[in-house]
Design a protein around this motif. Structure first.
Motif, short mmCIF file in Angstrom:
data_model
loop_
_atom_site.label_atom_id
_atom_site.label_comp_id
_atom_site.label_asym_id
_atom_site.label_seq_id
_atom_site.Cartn_x
_atom_site.Cartn_y
_atom_site.Cartn_z
N THR A 1 0.93 -1.26 -0.02
CA THR A 1 -0.08 0.31 0.29
C THR A 1 0.86 1.35 0.08
N THR A 2 2.33 0.98 0.15
CA THR A 2 3.44 1.97 -0.24
C THR A 2 3.49 2.28 1.46
N GLN A 3 2.65 1.64 2.45
CA GLN A 3 2.96 2.36 3.28
C GLN A 3 4.47 1.78 4.74
N LYS A 4 4.66 2.95 5.29
CA LYS A 4 6.24 2.57 5.28
C LYS A 4 6.75 1.31 6.36
N VAL A 5 7.35 0.50 7.32
CA VAL A 5 7.66 -0.64 7.65
C VAL A 5 8.66 0.48 8.68
N VAL A 6 8.03 0.46 9.45
CA VAL A 6 8.95 2.07 10.83
C VAL A 6 9.53 1.04 11.43
N GLU A 7 8.96 -0.45 12.27
CA GLU A 7 10.17 -1.06 13.20
C GLU A 7 10.17 -2.53 12.59
N GLU A 8 11.08 -3.41 13.07
CA GLU A 8 11.51 -4.61 13.09
C GLU A 8 11.24 -5.31 14.04
N ASN A 9 10.38 -5.32 15.15
CA ASN A 9 9.99 -6.65 15.38
C ASN A 9 9.05 -7.93 15.61
N LEU A 10 9.34 -7.87 13.77
CA LEU A 10 8.40 -8.80 13.01
C LEU A 10 10.16 -10.10 13.00
N SER A 11 11.04 -9.26 12.18
CA SER A 11 12.39 -9.91 12.60
C SER A 11 12.05 -10.62 14.06
N ASP A 12 12.31 -9.73 15.38
CA ASP A 12 12.58 -9.70 16.39
C ASP A 12 12.30 -11.24 16.89
N CYS A 13 10.97 -11.00 16.94
CA CYS A 13 9.77 -12.48 16.89
C CYS A 13 10.65 -13.73 16.27
N LEU A 14 10.91 -13.32 15.02
CA LEU A 14 11.07 -15.13 14.56
C LEU A 14 12.73 -15.12 15.38
N GLU A 15 13.97 -14.34 15.59
CA GLU A 15 15.01 -14.47 16.37
C GLU A 15 14.52 -15.58 17.52
N ARG A 16 14.21 -14.28 18.20
CA ARG A 16 13.42 -14.90 19.07
C ARG A 16 12.61 -16.12 19.62
N VAL A 17 11.92 -16.63 18.66
CA VAL A 17 11.30 -17.82 18.25
C VAL A 17 12.10 -19.18 18.53
N ILE A 18 13.10 -18.20 17.21
CA ILE A 18 13.88 -19.41 16.74
C ILE A 18 14.72 -19.97 17.92
N HIS A 19 15.57 -19.49 18.89
CA HIS A 19 16.19 -19.24 19.94
C HIS A 19 15.98 -20.00 20.05
N ASN A 20 14.61 -19.33 21.22
CA ASN A 20 13.93 -20.31 22.40
C ASN A 20 14.08 -21.79 21.95
N SER A 21 13.57 -22.31 20.82
CA SER A 21 12.75 -23.84 20.50
C SER A 21 14.52 -24.45 20.26
N ASP A 22 15.07 -23.84 19.94
CA ASP A 22 16.62 -24.12 19.86
C ASP A 22 16.61 -24.76 18.14
N TYR A 23 16.08 -24.43 17.50
CA TYR A 23 15.90 -24.25 16.44
C TYR A 23 16.76 -25.29 15.48
N HIS A 24 17.65 -24.13 15.39
CA HIS A 24 18.70 -25.20 14.61
C HIS A 24 19.26 -26.71 14.53
N LYS A 25 19.49 -26.46 16.05
CA LYS A 25 19.73 -28.05 16.45
C LYS A 25 18.90 -28.96 15.93
N LYS A 26 17.52 -28.64 17.10
CA LYS A 26 16.49 -29.51 16.26
C LYS A 26 16.18 -29.99 14.93
N VAL A 27 17.08 -29.24 13.73
CA VAL A 27 17.06 -29.27 12.08
C VAL A 27 17.32 -30.59 11.93
N ILE A 28 19.25 -30.22 12.79
CA ILE A 28 20.01 -31.33 12.39
C ILE A 28 19.67 -32.73 12.98
N GLU A 29 19.21 -32.97 14.38
CA GLU A 29 18.69 -33.29 15.06
C GLU A 29 17.30 -34.38 14.24
#
Ligand code: FES
Ligand code: FES
Lengths: 715, 149
Positions: A383-411
């Motif tokens: 809609t041309t609305q400007k994105v003013v925060e990166e809180n979605l990325s923050d949510c993603l980083e946090r949930v990846i950390h909380n879930s130990d995602y990388h380790k589980k993918v390999i396991e």
């Protein structure tokens, strides 16, 4: 972030809180709806059973309507009762009332209707795959670049389907209409989210026949989730007509099977996505979206759902060249309507699955791919609305950390090599724009009222209802915390359209975000105007000034400018953001997905009441997970569900281990919370299934028979 | 038919049709804590205790209840306080429609489960649907009440 105890908690648990069916009036009649059992056609004849004294019944049909036979919705196209043509199964034909409910139900069951049947569209894909079924206004969100895509860009094209979802509030729809012939008024008590919508509905059907229509909600509203937003207007219209004709109070409580069969559901959707991705930078460069909703037989409020769905359909991704089409399709099923999420869950169902498909094609981890493409500050929504925060990325980083995602993918990859059963882990992200879309809040012009009594009791008058989400506790809390007033001296009154100003409907995650903020501002304004430090002291020393009434209207934010025709501008001032990781176990013998653990991180801004907020998140997330995993309402060959026996809800045994975290809670504003928990978790189950088996599925719910079919196709 | 029912340790004489469910009769007698959610034995909000055991009153003929002790949440009185507090302290009550039946079922569970575990609790409560809370908060509170970690 306090957890003030809910004021209504105890009476709800000890059974003294009154729900609609707990109210009674002298001489009350029981009403029911006689509805169509034909999907499309004309009524030839209605055969009432013999051996009943018809003079004991009150019956209403369109010819009894003193006003108009059209429900006033955003699009006024739905009649209260069938006028000429039956357009869908479950369409109301007549209202019937009798003093004896049991006898009435038997009478309706034995009533037989003869139809001249016409061809009907019942199946979701028959409806959504056929361009001829498109109706209503098309939405276009054009952020396209008139340039051909580069030949080396990776092209992905997929079509995703989502089904109906039933709100399944445990208290069925119910209403009591009381016509007072002396005063010529209609009083309606109802379990509904939006008293003023109901008022407009009853005023439309009654026309000039009554002088005043007053709507008051029942003390308890036993869940709603959007399902008590629009249907109550139709429902209250018919009960009011029955009361008017009989001169007696009329109560209609729907049986569960009727409620499930004839009321609104979440819109089934078909979302077609085309993307072009640069294989070197892994950036999505171009996107074309065709977002379609099955509106049912009438448009009613579907255009509003369509707008929100289309606006959220780009997901959380910054794609420079985007073109979105949004369209409604007509079927011969009851109108679909509001349900927590309002078009956004369908949008994310498609985009979040699609992101994993592209990641798989580019052989990049879905997390890495999301990281590259997620919104960054300065990017634009379509809609041309400007994105003013990166809180979605923050949510993603946090949930990846909380879930130990990388380790589980390999396991899991390691484990899956040697096991027939499979383990999987998947990601999804989502967001929800708070409040009405675009200029909606300006148009609503919400107003709140407060009365301060001689004993410094503060009575808050808003039209927003508490349907279990704790709104009345949190709204009061926002007021009394702003001026440090004692909690027990601040109460939200039961919404009643003759006493409460129109602070707008209880929808769109706006109650705390818009109305709570408005009340907080009013509290501070009163404090400044009267110049007190302590309200109780002030009232004591200025007794003659009280009781005193204060009003405040919402001052729209001048920076929010949106063109509803071109869909350019700021669609929503603030967004709530969220990300989820789900871990599943797939049983290769039963084809059943077991949800092991769900990690969720949300930014809903300031959390006013931690426990209430957590409860909203937990309930919404489970609804969201069940949407993706187990709940189905319609299946070819099976038809539509009739009750909780065939529409199965999650129980305590279906509950995964749940981990929920709110971030950025130091924000000044509480943003929308009601809907975002429903929006984002479901796609990550599908992505986890792909992670586990390498198989993509384009449809919800992931029930064993769908998985079996998909796996056989894959062989 | 005339029925004599023992509800919350008080006797009630009532004239009913023989096919009436206990749910309808209890609500008619004013026990409004007993809710109707489905009438098909699938939601649990109509639960009452019959001789101390949770039963779905919508699936129980009122006539069969004669000679048995019926308990609704109104009859628990102060005995419900600890359960109510446990649920409320977790903010787990939302719309409240499932609330009274959950309190009753939890009360019966405490008496019945000698060696409660999370799993046993989940099984015991599996018939008590809640669409609002996602069960998480309810279970947090109930686990505490049951003394289960
Ligand atoms: S009303 Fe009895 S189980 Fe639902
Ligand atoms: S709190 Fe609403 S159904 Fe449980």
């Amino acid at each position: 972030m306090k957890s003030v105890r809910k004021f209504d908690a105890r009476p709800k648990l000890d059974g003294s809180w009154k729900f609609i069916d707990d109210y009674t009036y002298d001489g009350i009649l029981h009403g029911q709806l006689l509805y169509s059992t034909c999907h499309h056609g004309y009524i030839k004849k209605i055969n009432f059973p013999e051996n009943y004294d018809l003079s004991e019944f009150t019956m209403v049909s369109p010819k009894d309507i003193p006003g108009e036979n059209i429900v006033p919705e955003p699009v006024c196209d739905q009649p209260f009762m069938v006028d000429k043509e039956v357009m869908h199964y479950g369409q109301v034909i007549m209202g019937i009332a009798h003093p004896n409910r049991k006898l009435l139900l038997k009478f309706i069951k034995e009533t037989k209707i003869e139809y001249e049947e016409l061809p009907a569209i019942i199946d979701i894909k028959d409806c959504l795959d056929n361009e001829d079924n498109h109706f209503g206004k098309e939405i276009k969100i054009d952020h396209s670049i008139k340039k051909e895509p580069k030949v080396d860009w990776k092209y992905n094209h997929n079509i995703y389907y989502t089904p109906h979802q039933e709100q399944a509030y445990l208290e069925p729809q119910g209403v009591i209409s009381v016509y007072n012939p002396r005063a010529n008024t209609m009083f309606v008590r109802i379990t509904a989210q939006c008293p003023f919508f109901v008022k407009h509905g009853v005023e439309a059907i009654m026309g000039k026949a009554v002088d005043e229509v007053i709507i008051e909600t029942s003390e308890g509203i036993g869940g709603a989730f959007g399902g008590k937003e629009d249907f109550p207007s139709l429902f209250a219209g018919v009960s009011s007509l029955l009361s008017y004709k009989s001169g007696k109070p009329v109560k209609i409580i729907l049986e569960r099977s009727d409620d499930i069969q004839i009321t609104t559901k979440r819109h089934p959707a078909r979302v077609e996505l085309e993307t072009w991705t640069d294989p070197l930078t892994k950036k999505i460069k171009r996107c074309r979206i065709d977002y379609r909703l099955d509106a049912g037989a009438y448009q009613t409020l579907s255009p509003v759902v369509l707008a929100r769905g289309a606006l959220h359909s780009i997901g959380g991704y910054s794609i420079p060249d985007t073109l979105i089409r949004g369209r409604l399709f007509r079927s011969n099923t009851p109108s679909n309507g509001a349900f927590r999420g309002f078009g956004a869950p369908q949008a994310f169902a498609a985009m979040e699955a699609h992101i994993d498909r592209i990641s798989a094609d580019l052989k990049i981890d879905p997390y890495e791919f999301r990281k590259i493409n997620l919104f960054r500050v300065g990017d634009e929504f379509p809609t041309t609305q400007k994105v003013v925060e990166e809180n979605l990325s923050d949510c993603l980083e946090r949930v990846i950390h909380n879930s130990d995602y990388h380790k589980k993918v390999i396991e899991f990859a390691e484990w899956n090599r040697t096991h027939k059963d499979k383990k999987g882990i998947g990601i999804s992200v989502g967001y929800h724009g708070g409040g009405y879309t675009g200029n909606g809040e300006k148009v609503l012009n919400s107003e709140v009222k407060v009365i301060i009594d001689k004993d410094a009791q503060v009575k808050i008058f808003v039209a927003n209802t508490d349907m279990g989400q704790g709104a009345h506790t949190t709204l009061a809390q926002m007021f009394f915390e702003a001026i440090s007033h004692p909690r027990e001296k601040c109460w939200v009154q039961l919404p009643n359209t003759s006493k409460t100003p129109n602070s707008g409907p209880t929808v769109a995650s706006r109650t705390i975000y818009i109305i709570g903020n408005l009340l907080r501002k009013l509290a501070l304004q009163i404090k400044e105007e009267l110049g007190f430090e302590n309200l109780e002291e002030y009232v004591k020393t200025h007794l003659q000034e009280f009781p005193r009434e204060f009003h405040k209207n919402l001052t729209p934010d001048p920076s929010v400018i949106f063109d509803g025709d071109t869909n350019v501008g700021i669609a929503y001032k603030d967004y709530s953001w969220a990300a989820c990781v789900n871990e599943i176990y797939f049983n290769a013998n039963t084809y059943k997905i077991e949800l092991k653990k769900s990690w969720n991180v949300m930014d809903v801004g300031k959390v006013v009441n931690e426990k209430i907020a957590m409860g909203q998140a937990e309930g919404g997330i489970l609804q969201g997970l069940a949407y993706g995993l187990t709940e189905f309402f319609y299946k070819p060959g099976f038809g539509r569900a009739h009750g909780f026996t065939d529409y199965t809800l999650p129980t305590t045994l279906d509950l995964p281990e749940m981990d929920i975290e709110f971030i950025h809670t130091d924000s000044k504003i509480p943003k929308g919370l009601g809907e975002v928990p429903m929006d984002f978790p479901a796609p990550s189950i599908r992505n986890a299934f792909h992670n586990a088996t390498g198989i993509f599925i384009n449809e919800y719910p992931l029930i064993p028979e769908s998985l079996l079919k998909a796996m056989e196709k894959d062989k | 038919m005339i029925l004599k029912l023992n509800i919350n340790n008080k006797f009630y004489n009532t004239n009913i049709e023989s096919d009436e469910s206990l749910l309808v009769v209890l609500r008619h007698l004013g026990f409004k804590s007993v809710k109707k959610g489905c009438d098909t034995g699938t939601c649990g909000v109509c639960s009452v205790l019959i001789d101390g055991k949770p039963r779905l009153s919508c699936q129980f003929l009122a006539a069969r209840a004669q000679g048995h002790k019926i308990t609704t949440v109104e009859g628990l009185g102060k005995k419900a306080d600890a359960i109510i507090d446990a649920i409320v302290n977790e903010g787990a009550d939302q719309c409240g429609y499932c609330g009274p039946s959950l309190v009753l079922t939890t009360y019966a569970m405490k008496k019945e489960l000698k060696d409660p575990t999370v799993n046993k609790i989940k099984h015991y409560l599996a018939g008590n649907l809640c669409r609002c809370s996602g069960y998480e908060g309810q279970l947090r509170g109930i686990k505490k009440y049951m003394g289960v970690k």
